[in-house]
Scaffold this motif. Sequence first.
Motif, PDB file in Angstrom:
ATOM      1  N   GLY A 166      46.530 -23.083 -29.016  1.00  0.00           N
ATOM      2  CA  GLY A 166      47.824 -23.439 -28.440  1.00  0.00           C
ATOM      3  C   GLY A 166      47.688 -24.387 -27.261  1.00  0.00           C
ATOM      4  N   LEU A 167      46.644 -24.188 -26.452  1.00  0.00           N
ATOM      5  CA  LEU A 167      46.434 -25.065 -25.306  1.00  0.00           C
ATOM      6  C   LEU A 167      46.103 -26.485 -25.746  1.00  0.00           C
ATOM      7  CD1 LEU A 167      44.393 -22.610 -23.079  1.00  0.00           C
ATOM      8  CD2 LEU A 167      46.584 -23.632 -22.450  1.00  0.00           C
ATOM      9  N   VAL A 168      45.219 -26.613 -26.721  1.00  0.00           N
ATOM     10  CA  VAL A 168      44.855 -27.939 -27.215  1.00  0.00           C
ATOM     11  C   VAL A 168      46.080 -28.642 -27.787  1.00  0.00           C
ATOM     12  CG1 VAL A 168      43.508 -29.170 -28.962  1.00  0.00           C
ATOM     13  CG2 VAL A 168      42.438 -27.347 -27.614  1.00  0.00           C
ATOM     14  N   LYS A 169      46.893 -27.880 -28.519  1.00  0.00           N
ATOM     15  CA  LYS A 169      48.110 -28.459 -29.091  1.00  0.00           C
ATOM     16  C   LYS A 169      49.085 -28.880 -27.993  1.00  0.00           C
ATOM     17  CE  LYS A 169      51.869 -27.487 -32.361  1.00  0.00           C
ATOM     18  NZ  LYS A 169      52.438 -26.450 -33.282  1.00  0.00           N
ATOM     19  N   ALA A 170      49.265 -28.038 -26.981  1.00  0.00           N
ATOM     20  CA  ALA A 170      50.227 -28.319 -25.912  1.00  0.00           C
ATOM     21  C   ALA A 170      49.826 -29.540 -25.091  1.00  0.00           C
ATOM     22  CB  ALA A 170      50.373 -27.101 -24.999  1.00  0.00           C
ATOM     23  N   LEU A 171      48.522 -29.788 -24.995  1.00  0.00           N
ATOM     24  CA  LEU A 171      48.054 -30.915 -24.191  1.00  0.00           C
ATOM     25  C   LEU A 171      47.995 -32.210 -24.985  1.00  0.00           C
ATOM     26  CD1 LEU A 171      45.432 -29.043 -22.013  1.00  0.00           C
ATOM     27  CD2 LEU A 171      47.645 -29.934 -21.317  1.00  0.00           C
ATOM     28  N   ARG A 172      48.432 -32.179 -26.211  1.00  0.00           N
ATOM     29  CA  ARG A 172      48.783 -33.353 -27.020  1.00  0.00           C
ATOM     30  C   ARG A 172      47.772 -34.496 -26.939  1.00  0.00           C
ATOM     31  NH1 ARG A 172      54.659 -34.930 -25.421  1.00  0.00           N
ATOM     32  NH2 ARG A 172      54.014 -34.241 -23.357  1.00  0.00           N
ATOM     33  N   GLY A 173      46.543 -34.188 -27.307  1.00  0.00           N
ATOM     34  CA  GLY A 173      45.533 -35.231 -27.362  1.00  0.00           C
ATOM     35  C   GLY A 173      44.767 -35.438 -26.077  1.00  0.00           C
ATOM     36  N   GLY A 174      45.187 -34.792 -25.003  1.00  0.00           N
ATOM     37  CA  GLY A 174      44.484 -34.944 -23.731  1.00  0.00           C
ATOM     38  C   GLY A 174      43.187 -34.170 -23.673  1.00  0.00           C
ATOM     39  N   VAL A 175      43.027 -33.212 -24.589  1.00  0.00           N
ATOM     40  CA  VAL A 175      41.808 -32.405 -24.648  1.00  0.00           C
ATOM     41  C   VAL A 175      41.467 -32.161 -26.107  1.00  0.00           C
ATOM     42  CG1 VAL A 175      42.378 -31.262 -22.465  1.00  0.00           C
ATOM     43  CG2 VAL A 175      42.995 -30.161 -24.625  1.00  0.00           C
ATOM     44  N   SER A 176      40.234 -31.698 -26.338  1.00  0.00           N
ATOM     45  CA  SER A 176      39.774 -31.331 -27.673  1.00  0.00           C
ATOM     46  C   SER A 176      39.106 -29.965 -27.599  1.00  0.00           C
ATOM     47  CB  SER A 176      38.772 -32.360 -28.212  1.00  0.00           C
ATOM     48  OG  SER A 176      39.372 -33.626 -28.354  1.00  0.00           O
ATOM     49  N   PRO A 177      39.033 -29.242 -28.735  1.00  0.00           N
ATOM     50  CA  PRO A 177      38.338 -27.949 -28.725  1.00  0.00           C
ATOM     51  C   PRO A 177      36.869 -28.132 -28.338  1.00  0.00           C
ATOM     52  CG  PRO A 177      39.611 -28.225 -30.756  1.00  0.00           C
ATOM     53  CD  PRO A 177      39.603 -29.549 -30.059  1.00  0.00           C
ATOM     54  N   LEU A 178      36.330 -27.161 -27.633  1.00  0.00           N
ATOM     55  CA  LEU A 178      34.933 -27.185 -27.218  1.00  0.00           C
ATOM     56  C   LEU A 178      34.168 -26.125 -27.986  1.00  0.00           C
ATOM     57  CD1 LEU A 178      32.632 -28.119 -25.330  1.00  0.00           C
ATOM     58  CD2 LEU A 178      33.432 -26.421 -23.672  1.00  0.00           C
ATOM     59  N   SER A 179      33.048 -26.516 -28.546  1.00  0.00           N
ATOM     60  CA  SER A 179      32.175 -25.578 -29.246  1.00  0.00           C
ATOM     61  C   SER A 179      30.988 -25.247 -28.365  1.00  0.00           C
ATOM     62  CB  SER A 179      31.703 -26.193 -30.573  1.00  0.00           C
ATOM     63  OG  SER A 179      30.822 -25.304 -31.239  1.00  0.00           O
ATOM     64  N   GLY A 180      30.844 -23.989 -28.007  1.00  0.00           N
ATOM     65  CA  GLY A 180      29.753 -23.579 -27.128  1.00  0.00           C
ATOM     66  C   GLY A 180      30.034 -23.921 -25.686  1.00  0.00           C
ATOM     67  N   VAL A 181      28.993 -24.290 -24.952  1.00  0.00           N
ATOM     68  CA  VAL A 181      29.093 -24.589 -23.520  1.00  0.00           C
ATOM     69  C   VAL A 181      28.982 -26.081 -23.257  1.00  0.00           C
ATOM     70  CG1 VAL A 181      27.957 -24.255 -21.284  1.00  0.00           C
ATOM     71  CG2 VAL A 181      28.212 -22.314 -22.848  1.00  0.00           C
ATOM     72  N   VAL A 182      28.091 -26.744 -23.974  1.00  0.00           N
ATOM     73  CA  VAL A 182      27.786 -28.168 -23.749  1.00  0.00           C
ATOM     74  C   VAL A 182      28.577 -29.012 -24.748  1.00  0.00           C
ATOM     75  CG1 VAL A 182      25.947 -29.891 -23.752  1.00  0.00           C
ATOM     76  CG2 VAL A 182      25.481 -27.565 -22.927  1.00  0.00           C
ATOM     77  N   PRO A 183      29.218 -30.090 -24.302  1.00  0.00           N
ATOM     78  CA  PRO A 183      30.025 -30.896 -25.219  1.00  0.00           C
ATOM     79  C   PRO A 183      29.173 -31.695 -26.205  1.00  0.00           C
ATOM     80  CG  PRO A 183      29.976 -31.902 -23.043  1.00  0.00           C
ATOM     81  CD  PRO A 183      29.299 -30.578 -22.912  1.00  0.00           C
ATOM     82  N   GLU A 184      29.819 -32.112 -27.259  1.00  0.00           N
ATOM     83  CA  GLU A 184      29.161 -32.897 -28.298  1.00  0.00           C
ATOM     84  C   GLU A 184      28.634 -34.208 -27.719  1.00  0.00           C
ATOM     85  OE1 GLU A 184      30.125 -34.469 -32.859  1.00  0.00           O
ATOM     86  OE2 GLU A 184      31.702 -33.575 -31.618  1.00  0.00           O
TER      87      GLU A 184
END
Length: 523
Positions: free
Chosen positions: A307-325
């Motif tokens: 829901g947070l990722v959706k609400a921020l409308r492209g300003g953020v992306s899901p994070l997998s684990g601790v370190v970003p891709e």
Amino acid sequence: MRRRLAAAVALALAAACSTPSQTPVAPRQPPPGDSTFVYVHTTNVVSEWDPGRSYSNEIIAFQNVYETLTLWNPVTRKTAPRLATSWRASADGRTWSFTLRPGVTFHTGRPLDAAAVKASIERTMRIGTGASYVWGAVSAIRAENPSTVTFTLKYPVPLDLVASSAYAAYIYDTQAASDLGAWFRAGRDAGSGPYTVASWKQGAEDELTLKAYDRYWGGWDKPHYSSVKYLVVPDEDKAWRLLLRGEAAFMNRLSPRLFTRAAVTPGVRTSERPSFQTAMMLFNTAKGPMRDVRVRRAVQKAVDYKGLVKALRGGVSPLSGVVPEGLLGHVPGREPRQDLAGAARLLRRSGHGPQGRPLTLRMTYTEGDSDQRLLAASLARTLRPLNIRVEARAMQWNQQWDLGKKHGQDVFVMYWWPDYADGYSWFGNVFTSGEPPVFNLSYLRDRVLDRLLETVPELTVTDRPAAQRAYEQATSRVLDLRAAAALPWVVNYRRAYLGGVQGYDDNPAYPDVVFVYDVRPSG
């Protein structure tokens, strides 16, 4: 900000999103000859003036005042020359020699030579604060001659990458004053970069102004900005108005509402790209209600990640684990998911939950960040039916950080990015045992994790697959076994700047930094 914290008032965001649309109006561009680059920031710029201790927001200014031996290139994903023009490593990776750029001087007028590099890094190592750990493998530094400096290491590390670090790798004039600490505390610099400090007004909106250093080794024969001003404006709408009036040149972070508007406003350019900057909710493992790992796991599961990722409308992306891709240490396939039923079961086992004892959690976040406000409001709304009340408090960053060092909250939400382009700093600084706390604001004390992480820097050079396996174990230990944090997203950088600003590019290894010397004014 370093490292900014998060929470949110969704009603405020909703109200902002309901603002009637207006016809975009082109901002007033600076007249020819006006070459001040005005950067609008949401919170205070300088937390620490000493480049050997600096570890916060001042990176946005310091990267224009100080320089490092190397610079990380986001295109090649390798280091590039800066103060060093070339370097070489021995076959065993334990000896590194750097050849320095000729003719470089500090803002104090003294030459930047091998002896100055040695003195600078040795002082930073001796201070032992901030990101000084990046030099942990160094056993000795020698000035072979004025243009060659050699490092002897206890174990192999990618020292060219270390030397590009956004913190603790600055080269500065240790002879600027007999009392160097007092010199820095007064708002003076001792760098070699294209700009030097002109004025500092602590607590003022126009907090910091830099001016061109006329003896800069890169020269000033091409069009460049002659000064840089940093404004502190927590109100995003006010910052936007400054940009439209041409009184600001750059906004480093925009809400979805304003980014959409900026993209269609004549005379405004926008930039959007993935970053290495992650939002972190650090749970107080040392005392209070979240000392119970069941409560920590319940809060972890209650976060509405999708829901947070959706609400921020492209300003953020899901994070997998601790370190970003994109960095060593990233663990794919670990995107967190909300599980309210699981959260309720854990709370019941701890004696809390809908039919149990009520809980109150104190949460701090950084004033002026709309994404962080949204996170706080979302968490409060989600936890309310589980009989948990969230007291969310927006704070100016330095005050929030000071409170965190005193174990003053249950949830400390902040942004983190790497000290250099590698995953180690997330674990080495945030989740390694440390007292008093600096950025290990979950107060986690896990000796098994500490021992595991001690092996990673050397493995990064000698056995990268083994280093990756160690990161995967560390990720599982932090997020699963100890439930010390929740990481709701990775930031997508969204900038807006005047159309007259030419040559701007984003480097995720130096978050929110505009290398002003490299951009140019039109006209």
